[in-house]
Design a protein around this motif. Sequence first.
Motif, PDB file in Angstrom:
ATOM      1  N   UNK A 399       1.153  -1.600  -0.174  1.00 15.10           N
ATOM      2  CA  UNK A 399       0.126   0.384  -0.062  1.00 15.10           C
ATOM      3  C   UNK A 399       0.583   1.374  -0.072  1.00 15.10           C
ATOM      4  N   UNK A 400       1.969   1.491   0.312  1.00 14.63           N
ATOM      5  CA  UNK A 400       3.179   2.029   0.738  1.00 14.63           C
ATOM      6  C   UNK A 400       4.155   1.346  -0.678  1.00 14.63           C
ATOM      7  N   UNK A 401       4.454   2.711  -1.258  1.00 17.56           N
ATOM      8  CA  UNK A 401       5.632   3.182  -2.160  1.00 17.56           C
ATOM      9  C   UNK A 401       7.022   1.581  -1.570  1.00 17.56           C
ATOM     10  N   UNK A 402       7.322   2.418  -0.237  1.00 16.14           N
ATOM     11  CA  UNK A 402       8.295   1.514   0.200  1.00 16.14           C
ATOM     12  C   UNK A 402       8.097   0.497   1.072  1.00 16.14           C
ATOM     13  N   UNK A 403       8.271  -0.157   1.458  1.00 15.67           N
ATOM     14  CA  UNK A 403       7.863  -1.579   2.325  1.00 15.67           C
ATOM     15  C   UNK A 403       7.853  -1.103   3.377  1.00 15.67           C
ATOM     16  N   UNK A 404       7.457  -1.447   4.415  1.00 10.00           N
ATOM     17  CA  UNK A 404       7.381  -1.548   6.070  1.00 10.00           C
ATOM     18  C   UNK A 404       7.498  -2.558   6.731  1.00 10.00           C
ATOM     19  N   UNK A 405       8.495  -2.273   7.613  1.00  8.88           N
ATOM     20  CA  UNK A 405       9.162  -3.625   8.298  1.00  8.88           C
ATOM     21  C   UNK A 405       9.103  -3.914   9.212  1.00  8.88           C
ATOM     22  N   UNK A 406       8.550  -5.151   9.900  1.00  8.93           N
ATOM     23  CA  UNK A 406       7.719  -5.502  11.020  1.00  8.93           C
ATOM     24  C   UNK A 406       8.930  -5.958  11.248  1.00  8.93           C
ATOM     25  N   UNK A 407       9.607  -5.945  12.632  1.00  9.75           N
ATOM     26  CA  UNK A 407      10.437  -6.283  13.613  1.00  9.75           C
ATOM     27  C   UNK A 407      10.030  -6.573  15.020  1.00  9.75           C
ATOM     28  N   UNK A 408      10.646  -7.604  15.521  1.00  9.07           N
ATOM     29  CA  UNK A 408      10.497  -8.199  17.257  1.00  9.07           C
ATOM     30  C   UNK A 408      11.882  -8.637  17.667  1.00  9.07           C
ATOM     31  N   UNK A 409      12.696  -7.382  18.219  1.00  7.32           N
ATOM     32  CA  UNK A 409      14.071  -8.431  18.628  1.00  7.32           C
ATOM     33  C   UNK A 409      13.828  -8.388  20.372  1.00  7.32           C
ATOM     34  N   UNK A 415       3.860 -10.221  16.607  1.00  7.60           N
ATOM     35  CA  UNK A 415       2.413  -8.861  15.543  1.00  7.60           C
ATOM     36  C   UNK A 415       1.494  -8.246  16.247  1.00  7.60           C
ATOM     37  N   UNK A 416       0.836  -7.017  15.454  1.00  7.57           N
ATOM     38  CA  UNK A 416       0.217  -6.245  16.210  1.00  7.57           C
ATOM     39  C   UNK A 416      -1.348  -7.063  16.003  1.00  7.57           C
ATOM     40  N   UNK A 417      -2.675  -6.287  16.473  1.00  6.55           N
ATOM     41  CA  UNK A 417      -3.884  -7.359  15.886  1.00  6.55           C
ATOM     42  C   UNK A 417      -3.726  -6.553  14.723  1.00  6.55           C
ATOM     43  N   UNK A 418      -5.343  -7.944  14.667  1.00  2.38           N
ATOM     44  CA  UNK A 418      -5.550  -7.451  13.049  1.00  2.38           C
ATOM     45  C   UNK A 418      -6.011  -6.291  12.794  1.00  2.38           C
ATOM     46  N   UNK A 419      -5.025  -5.262  12.002  1.00  4.66           N
ATOM     47  CA  UNK A 419      -6.370  -4.135  11.652  1.00  4.66           C
ATOM     48  C   UNK A 419      -5.631  -4.186   9.854  1.00  4.66           C
ATOM     49  N   UNK A 420      -6.967  -3.933   9.019  1.00  3.80           N
ATOM     50  CA  UNK A 420      -6.106  -2.995   7.694  1.00  3.80           C
ATOM     51  C   UNK A 420      -5.756  -1.630   7.373  1.00  3.80           C
ATOM     52  N   UNK A 421      -4.541  -2.327   6.893  1.00  2.00           N
ATOM     53  CA  UNK A 421      -3.960  -1.178   6.152  1.00  2.00           C
ATOM     54  C   UNK A 421      -4.391  -0.423   5.651  1.00  2.00           C
ATOM     55  N   UNK A 529       4.555  11.090   7.517  1.00  2.00           N
ATOM     56  CA  UNK A 529       3.347  10.775   7.295  1.00  2.00           C
ATOM     57  C   UNK A 529       1.949  11.237   7.746  1.00  2.00           C
ATOM     58  N   UNK A 530       0.695  10.646   7.554  1.00  2.00           N
ATOM     59  CA  UNK A 530      -0.664  10.374   7.626  1.00  2.00           C
ATOM     60  C   UNK A 530      -0.566   9.540   8.826  1.00  2.00           C
ATOM     61  N   UNK A 531      -2.293  10.538   9.945  1.00  2.00           N
ATOM     62  CA  UNK A 531      -2.829   9.573  10.674  1.00  2.00           C
ATOM     63  C   UNK A 531      -4.250   9.996  10.066  1.00  2.00           C
ATOM     64  N   UNK A 597      -2.641   3.279   9.051  1.00  2.26           N
ATOM     65  CA  UNK A 597      -1.080   3.036   8.712  1.00  2.26           C
ATOM     66  C   UNK A 597       0.075   2.941   9.699  1.00  2.26           C
ATOM     67  N   UNK A 598       1.071   3.073   9.287  1.00  2.00           N
ATOM     68  CA  UNK A 598       2.433   3.164  10.707  1.00  2.00           C
ATOM     69  C   UNK A 598       1.788   4.216  11.505  1.00  2.00           C
ATOM     70  N   UNK A 599       1.529   5.200  11.207  1.00  9.39           N
ATOM     71  CA  UNK A 599       0.840   6.309  11.935  1.00  9.39           C
ATOM     72  C   UNK A 599       0.506   5.933  13.591  1.00  9.39           C
ATOM     73  N   UNK A 600      -0.397   4.781  13.529  1.00 12.12           N
ATOM     74  CA  UNK A 600      -0.544   4.255  14.514  1.00 12.12           C
ATOM     75  C   UNK A 600      -0.013   3.657  15.826  1.00 12.12           C
ATOM     76  N   UNK A 601       1.007   3.468  15.322  1.00 13.76           N
ATOM     77  CA  UNK A 601       2.312   2.784  15.768  1.00 13.76           C
ATOM     78  C   UNK A 601       3.091   3.895  16.463  1.00 13.76           C
ATOM     79  N   UNK A 602       3.093   4.822  16.378  1.00 10.25           N
ATOM     80  CA  UNK A 602       3.671   6.143  16.797  1.00 10.25           C
ATOM     81  C   UNK A 602       3.483   6.281  18.363  1.00 10.25           C
TER      82      UNK A 602
END
Length: 672
Positions: A399-409, A415-421, A529-531, A597-602
């Motif tokens: 959905x974004x021009x550049x991939x959004x990586x998901x990482x857990x160290x 991963x986060x709960x289900x949502x529609x990007x 980004x936009x919220x 989108x990614x803004x929900x994780x800020x």
Amino acid sequence: MDRASNFIPGPYQELVDAKPIRSLAPMFPAPLGINVNQSSTPPLVCVTPVGQFPVGFGSGILPTFGSTTAFTTTANGVSYTGYTNNGAIDATPISAYKTRPGIVSLDGDEPYSGSASGRKSKRSSGSAADGSNGVKFKRPKPVYKNFVAGKELAFLPPSSSDPREVVEAVHMTFEALRRRHLQLDEIQETSKRADLKAGAIMMASNIRANVGKRVGLVPGVEIGDIFYFRMELCIIGLHAPSMGGIDYMSAKFGSDEDSVAICIVAAGGYENVDDDTDTLVYSGSGGNSRNSEERHDQKLERGNLALERSLHRKNEIRVVRGFRDPFCLTGKIYIYDGLYKIQESWKERTKSGINCFKYKLLREPGQPDGAALWKMTQGWIDNPASRGRVILPDLSSAAEALPVCLVNEVDHEKGPGHFTYASQVKYLRPLSSMKPLQGCGCQSVCLPGDPNCACGQHNGGDLPYSSSGLLACRKPIIYECGDACHCTTNCRNRVTQKGVRFHFEVFRTANRGWGLRCWDPIRAGAFICEYTGEVIDELKVNLDDSEDDYIFQTVCPGEKTLKFNFGPELIGEESTYVSADEFEPLPIKISAKKMGNVSRFMNHSCSPNVFWQPVQHDHGDDSHPHIMFFALKHIPPMTELTFDYGVAGSESSGSRRTKNCFCGSSNCRGVF
């Protein structure tokens, strides 16, 4: 890596023995007529560069204005002597600038001793540091205030003991002033350096941090901090010369006095070797002429001699490394890489045929990553598959021009709960049924200062963005060009509509769930980004606790965010500062629980590096604008992106419940 020194000179190399040529240290007139030769060791003084700078600007000792005094500090058992300026400002007026008199220097409460010239410096009395005459003094608390349009503006955090806050306040003021000057220069179609203008005004107004030179760490400056101009290093006290790559000072080692290097900038002007992030082979200064083809062998004097003396004294040297700016073909990014020590030196013939001094520096162990982190993230950008501990390579599903990586160290969470990007906000009614936004009639692109541009007039007469897309000033609402405008998609006033341009990473935090960070450096004023989510009907809102975690409201964002506009007051312009009492929230509420989108994780922070800004471009209902996020300051790679959620329980926060804050900042409010 084995750091033992087994250096053997090659056929074009020879070891340097500085002891017999100590007397080659040059003698230059001291600045402002002050006699600084107080010992048998000749001091090293740089000549102030010729250019469009006020008197004293960019000098090898310190860019100062007014009277200069000597001070002595002690670090690691060694006494260091430097120079500082706290007298009355006597700066040459700068054309078209209105500076404010009577400004107090932004220095900490470090001890100082006497006046190098025997002059009496005016000081505020207080507790405790011994002067040269045995009288105890204390420097005044750093307070800089300005009155504009009846508003009192504090350029420093009130009664702050945190050097980091002071450095950030100075840095943000410089950036705001530079962005405003750039805006004015673009209107006048001039190509003058806005960074030098901003630096000159701040120096003349004495708005800077860490005024005294020192060996070792600089209070409030952290390893990994990024800068885009040499002047930024200067105003925060990291590296005093505005042009030279070697900063040095006179220091006492027991009963001896010596001139040693304290900071170097490896920016690629010479043949430096920096492939190893723990080792730097630094080339001395001189030998190359900027204005002609003339070249000559480097001389063991000034900065070069100071580096040689640092080899024998084994003092720590700050290192700033320069890298190519990935978003500007001709730009550089400077990264503070921490403390190094010189291990060896030699002379070497360069490709251009001159004899050059070489200094091998090794990074002190136990420090956070600086340049190493930069090179690692640049490697991920070039090859995303090289990033380890990846759960999902693209959370946005393209959905974004550049991939959004998901990482857990951190733990085993998958991963986060289900949502529609969703990359766009979902309004309650179609855009076609909303009030239209008046467009401009510009035929190609909107030009700065064009009185016929309707979009420019909507924004108060100035286009809100620079030619590189940086936001100049925070406003109640910004109006971008949209479908109703005649200008092309290349218009500079269409920044936020072009979507995400950074390599984001959603990562697992230690105590705040999921967070957001970026592989790229982000410049102050850059769009992030936009919220996005679903706009909620404020008349029918009935949020449960889980949805409340993803609700956005236009709550007053906190004092630090409101200070993004500080700076233009120094050139006599009307203040655009809006206090917390004057702030007016908007009725819009957006939920990102089900879609976003990614803004929900800020996450929230009481000391944020991101702020939100209302923007309009596709409709004219100002009560329901787009919520766009911009960088509050320069953000290094892999730094968590946070914004201030505001204070829960305030009039503007509505029904949002209070939560405990775990941001960890020095000025944490405890709740939000």
